[in-house]
Design a protein around this motif. Sequence first.
Motif, PDB file in Angstrom:
ATOM      1  N   ILE A  90       0.866  -1.180   0.000  1.00  0.00           N
ATOM      2  CA  ILE A  90       0.000   0.000   0.000  1.00  0.00           C
ATOM      3  C   ILE A  90       0.903   1.231   0.000  1.00  0.00           C
ATOM      4  O   ILE A  90       1.652   1.464   0.944  1.00  0.00           O
ATOM      5  CB  ILE A  90      -0.928   0.016   1.229  1.00  0.00           C
ATOM      6  CG1 ILE A  90      -1.892  -1.169   1.168  1.00  0.00           C
ATOM      7  CG2 ILE A  90      -1.703   1.337   1.295  1.00  0.00           C
ATOM      8  CD1 ILE A  90      -2.768  -1.327   2.394  1.00  0.00           C
ATOM      9  N   ILE A  91       0.846   1.979  -1.080  1.00  0.00           N
ATOM     10  CA  ILE A  91       1.651   3.197  -1.208  1.00  0.00           C
ATOM     11  C   ILE A  91       1.053   4.309  -0.360  1.00  0.00           C
ATOM     12  O   ILE A  91       1.765   5.024   0.325  1.00  0.00           O
ATOM     13  CB  ILE A  91       1.762   3.618  -2.689  1.00  0.00           C
ATOM     14  CG1 ILE A  91       2.466   2.502  -3.487  1.00  0.00           C
ATOM     15  CG2 ILE A  91       2.481   4.951  -2.832  1.00  0.00           C
ATOM     16  CD1 ILE A  91       2.378   2.660  -4.987  1.00  0.00           C
ATOM     17  N   LYS A  92      -0.278   4.416  -0.399  1.00  0.00           N
ATOM     18  CA  LYS A  92      -0.945   5.458   0.385  1.00  0.00           C
ATOM     19  C   LYS A  92      -2.435   5.141   0.487  1.00  0.00           C
ATOM     20  O   LYS A  92      -3.029   4.625  -0.451  1.00  0.00           O
ATOM     21  CB  LYS A  92      -0.744   6.819  -0.290  1.00  0.00           C
ATOM     22  CG  LYS A  92      -1.000   7.999   0.607  1.00  0.00           C
ATOM     23  CD  LYS A  92      -0.397   9.263   0.013  1.00  0.00           C
ATOM     24  CE  LYS A  92      -0.431  10.385   1.021  1.00  0.00           C
ATOM     25  NZ  LYS A  92       0.220  11.578   0.518  1.00  0.00           N
ATOM     26  N   LYS A  93      -3.017   5.473   1.637  1.00  0.00           N
ATOM     27  CA  LYS A  93      -4.463   5.390   1.829  1.00  0.00           C
ATOM     28  C   LYS A  93      -5.021   6.803   1.789  1.00  0.00           C
ATOM     29  O   LYS A  93      -4.386   7.737   2.261  1.00  0.00           O
ATOM     30  CB  LYS A  93      -4.806   4.772   3.188  1.00  0.00           C
ATOM     31  CG  LYS A  93      -4.546   3.304   3.278  1.00  0.00           C
ATOM     32  CD  LYS A  93      -4.986   2.775   4.642  1.00  0.00           C
ATOM     33  CE  LYS A  93      -4.645   1.314   4.778  1.00  0.00           C
ATOM     34  NZ  LYS A  93      -5.075   0.791   6.084  1.00  0.00           N
ATOM     35  N   PHE A  94      -6.219   6.921   1.221  1.00  0.00           N
ATOM     36  CA  PHE A  94      -6.853   8.230   1.089  1.00  0.00           C
ATOM     37  C   PHE A  94      -8.244   8.191   1.706  1.00  0.00           C
ATOM     38  O   PHE A  94      -9.004   7.271   1.439  1.00  0.00           O
ATOM     39  CB  PHE A  94      -7.013   8.611  -0.386  1.00  0.00           C
ATOM     40  CG  PHE A  94      -5.751   8.538  -1.188  1.00  0.00           C
ATOM     41  CD1 PHE A  94      -4.813   9.550  -1.130  1.00  0.00           C
ATOM     42  CD2 PHE A  94      -5.504   7.461  -2.024  1.00  0.00           C
ATOM     43  CE1 PHE A  94      -3.653   9.497  -1.882  1.00  0.00           C
ATOM     44  CE2 PHE A  94      -4.355   7.393  -2.782  1.00  0.00           C
ATOM     45  CZ  PHE A  94      -3.423   8.410  -2.710  1.00  0.00           C
TER      46      PHE A  94
END
Length: 182
Positions: free
Chosen positions: A71-75
């Motif tokens: 997971i690179i980033k959660k938004f």
Amino acid sequence: VTLNKKYIQARDFTCGIVRVQDSTGYWGCINLKGSPVVPFEYTKIQKFSENRAFAYNKNEELCLISVSGVIIKKFNQYSFAYPFKNGYSIVGTHDEKYVLINEHGNEVSPHFDGSIEYTDFSGEFKIIENGLEGYYKVLTKLFIKPQFEKIMEVQNDCLQIEVQGIGKVTVDFDGRPFLDGN
């Protein structure tokens, strides 16, 4: 790729992996050997582009993931996203605005009221609001407000626009016409 019977369905083969849904209804990805590479913990995984995809986790949060399942980033501020093109993705906010993000998930533009479209040039985007066109260039942060019927070409200090009944006209970034020296 021959699917194991524990998988219900599969979607496109891209970036060396296949998106598959398992018998629990969750999505993940397998490689050509059938080994899982992205865990089966997503309610939806969009098509991979530029080795990244957007996925919705079990909490319906939008996540940017890599082909290896990281997971690179959660938004939590975005409701949807389009696939990456030339290092950028167009995403929509919950308050119906659009913004551009880079491959790390960082915003690289202001929030726009209108929609955003990719152009043929990397890092350059058409902004459309109320049927009028504008322009945004990521590297220089050049923003031309949507005010033209159709932008044909963007140059260093001017635009080629199409004006109904007149044709192609050269204007500055504020819309003032360039006068021919003759």
